[in-house]
Design an enzyme around this catalytic site. Structure first.
Site, mmCIF file in Angstrom:
data_model
loop_
_atom_site.group_PDB
_atom_site.id
_atom_site.type_symbol
_atom_site.label_atom_id
_atom_site.label_comp_id
_atom_site.label_asym_id
_atom_site.label_seq_id
_atom_site.Cartn_x
_atom_site.Cartn_y
_atom_site.Cartn_z
ATOM 1 N N SER A 66 -1.864 11.789 -30.379
ATOM 2 C CA SER A 66 -0.858 12.152 -29.384
ATOM 3 C C SER A 66 -0.400 10.904 -28.648
ATOM 4 O O SER A 66 -0.940 9.810 -28.827
ATOM 5 C CB SER A 66 -1.420 13.168 -28.377
ATOM 6 O OG SER A 66 -2.417 12.574 -27.567
ATOM 7 N N ILE A 94 1.116 7.631 -27.006
ATOM 8 C CA ILE A 94 1.556 6.327 -27.497
ATOM 9 C C ILE A 94 1.084 6.087 -28.921
ATOM 10 O O ILE A 94 1.842 5.594 -29.765
ATOM 11 C CB ILE A 94 1.054 5.217 -26.559
ATOM 12 C CG1 ILE A 94 1.714 5.356 -25.179
ATOM 13 C CG2 ILE A 94 1.342 3.838 -27.139
ATOM 14 C CD1 ILE A 94 1.071 4.512 -24.106
ATOM 15 N N TYR A 133 -11.134 5.017 -15.115
ATOM 16 C CA TYR A 133 -10.032 4.494 -15.930
ATOM 17 C C TYR A 133 -9.674 3.077 -15.493
ATOM 18 O O TYR A 133 -9.467 2.183 -16.326
ATOM 19 C CB TYR A 133 -8.830 5.420 -15.796
ATOM 20 C CG TYR A 133 -7.727 5.171 -16.794
ATOM 21 C CD1 TYR A 133 -7.834 5.647 -18.104
ATOM 22 C CD2 TYR A 133 -6.586 4.466 -16.436
ATOM 23 C CE1 TYR A 133 -6.814 5.429 -19.025
ATOM 24 C CE2 TYR A 133 -5.570 4.245 -17.357
ATOM 25 C CZ TYR A 133 -5.684 4.728 -18.645
ATOM 26 O OH TYR A 133 -4.682 4.504 -19.557
ATOM 27 N N LYS A 188 -9.801 -0.295 -17.759
ATOM 28 C CA LYS A 188 -8.612 -1.091 -18.037
ATOM 29 C C LYS A 188 -8.718 -2.504 -17.477
ATOM 30 O O LYS A 188 -8.213 -3.452 -18.089
ATOM 31 C CB LYS A 188 -7.365 -0.383 -17.491
ATOM 32 C CG LYS A 188 -7.012 0.902 -18.241
ATOM 33 C CD LYS A 188 -6.760 0.666 -19.724
ATOM 34 C CE LYS A 188 -6.259 1.920 -20.422
ATOM 35 N NZ LYS A 188 -6.003 1.709 -21.867
#
Length: 336
Positions: free
Chosen positions: A25, A27, A164, A168
């Site tokens: 799904s 990107i 997250y 990142k």
């Protein structure tokens, strides 16, 4: 048929061979479609074979050859097997796109420890496992491009997304170290693509411990722009690509006025991300994928365009009413 492509028998060289993780799904799916349309041989990796099979059919219709390898990137042995399967089928790997990620919303203190760890395992260590598995292949063939789909959350932060952001920020530093250590291999490039909020299903799939429904922070970027940046990175590798002008402003604000950024980030997120509708706590797709079909986009930009259209309509009506009122007031004064 797609089934005939799921074989480890070597294939004659066609277009470039690209492995895409997180291909079910968002990107990752968009990148797989774009590469297939250019004639690439695409290796699709995600946790759900059924969804990957649907993506494979899309890619095949677009002209690409496809290998489906169901893979949980948080499992290092599974990622090693992914490399073996890709090389066994196509003989080499020209590029690797790390697009797999999972997300959660909630204060750090409200986010369960296992959820935090799994998000980091998938979103950071999934990319680490990929690099460990594919870099020896890149070195043996003398070339390769590793594209890590990062995030603006590798440069700045906001409330409710601590695992997250941790992943990142770590991914951006990891990519930088790889570039430094690969100076002895000029044919190998490591690229970071940093989008802001993107209109993909990741927000709907996120774990939620806020107690309210969540939406992406506007302005929401189209996944097509991020896909184009990833494809561009494969064609012409660059150290870092930030997607969106507004996103660049956020990075500069975070650097130049960090105190003000910290004070404003909470109220902005509460106003534009956290909705009124109550939602019970849940772990989203952190541990298990969505069994329903997924898409590249999730419709947020269409929703926002309608909101913007209504806002412009109201603003225009208000300005027109104001103009009429000013004109009438001017006439009355003139008569006096």
């Amino acid at each position: 048929m797609v089934e005939s492509l799921r074989t480890d028998a070597p294939a004659a060289r066609g277009g470039p061979v690209v492995v895409v993780t997180g291909a079910s799904s968002g990107i990752g799916r968009g990148v797989a479609q774009a590469l297939a349309a250019r004639g690439a041989d695409v290796v699709l990796a995600a946790r759900t074979e059924r969804t990957l099979t649907a993506v494979a059919r899309e890619c095949e219709r677009l002209g690409g050859r496809v290998l489906v390898v169901p893979t949980d990137v948080s499992d290092e042995a599974a990622v090693q097997d992914l490399v073996s399967r890709a090389v066994g089928r196509f003989g080499h790997i020209d590029a690797w796109v790390n697009a797999a990620a999972v997300w959660s919303y909630g204060r750090f203190e409200d986010t369960p420890g296992p959820v935090f760890r799994q998000i980091v395992n998938t979103t950071l260590f999934g990319q680490v496992h990929a690099a460990r598995a594919v870099l020896p292949q890149f070195r043996s063939q003398g070339h390769g491009v590793l594209v890590n789909v990062g995030s603006l959350y590798g440069r700045l932060s906001s409330p409710y997304v601590s695992p997250y952001v941790t992943a990142k920020w770590g991914l951006l530093g990891f990519s930088e170290v790889l570039r430094q250590e690969l100076r002895d291999a000029p044919g190998i490039a490591v690229c970071s693509v940093l989008p802001g909020a993107v209109d993909t299903p990741i927000h709907r799939h996120a774990a939620n411990y806020v107690g309210r429904r969540i939406r992406p922070l506007p302005p929401v970027t189209s996944p097509e722009r991020v896909v184009a940046a990833v494809v561009r990175a494969i064609d012409r590798p660059r150290r870092e690509i930030v997607v969106g002008r507004t996103q660049r402003v956020g990075i500069w604000a975070h650097r130049l006025v960090p105190g003000l950024y910290d004070r404003l980030s909470g109220p902005v997120v509460d106003a534009f991300v956290v909705r009124r509708a109550p939602v019970p706590a849940h772990d989203g797709t952190v541990f298990a994928p969505d069994p329903l079909p997924c898409a590249v986009d999730d419709g947020w930009r269409r929703h926002d365009h309608r909101l913007i259209g209504r806002a412009l309509t109201v603003a225009t009506a208000g300005l027109a009413a104001l103009a009429v009122g000013v004109r009438a007031f001017g006439r009355r004064r003139h008569r006096r």
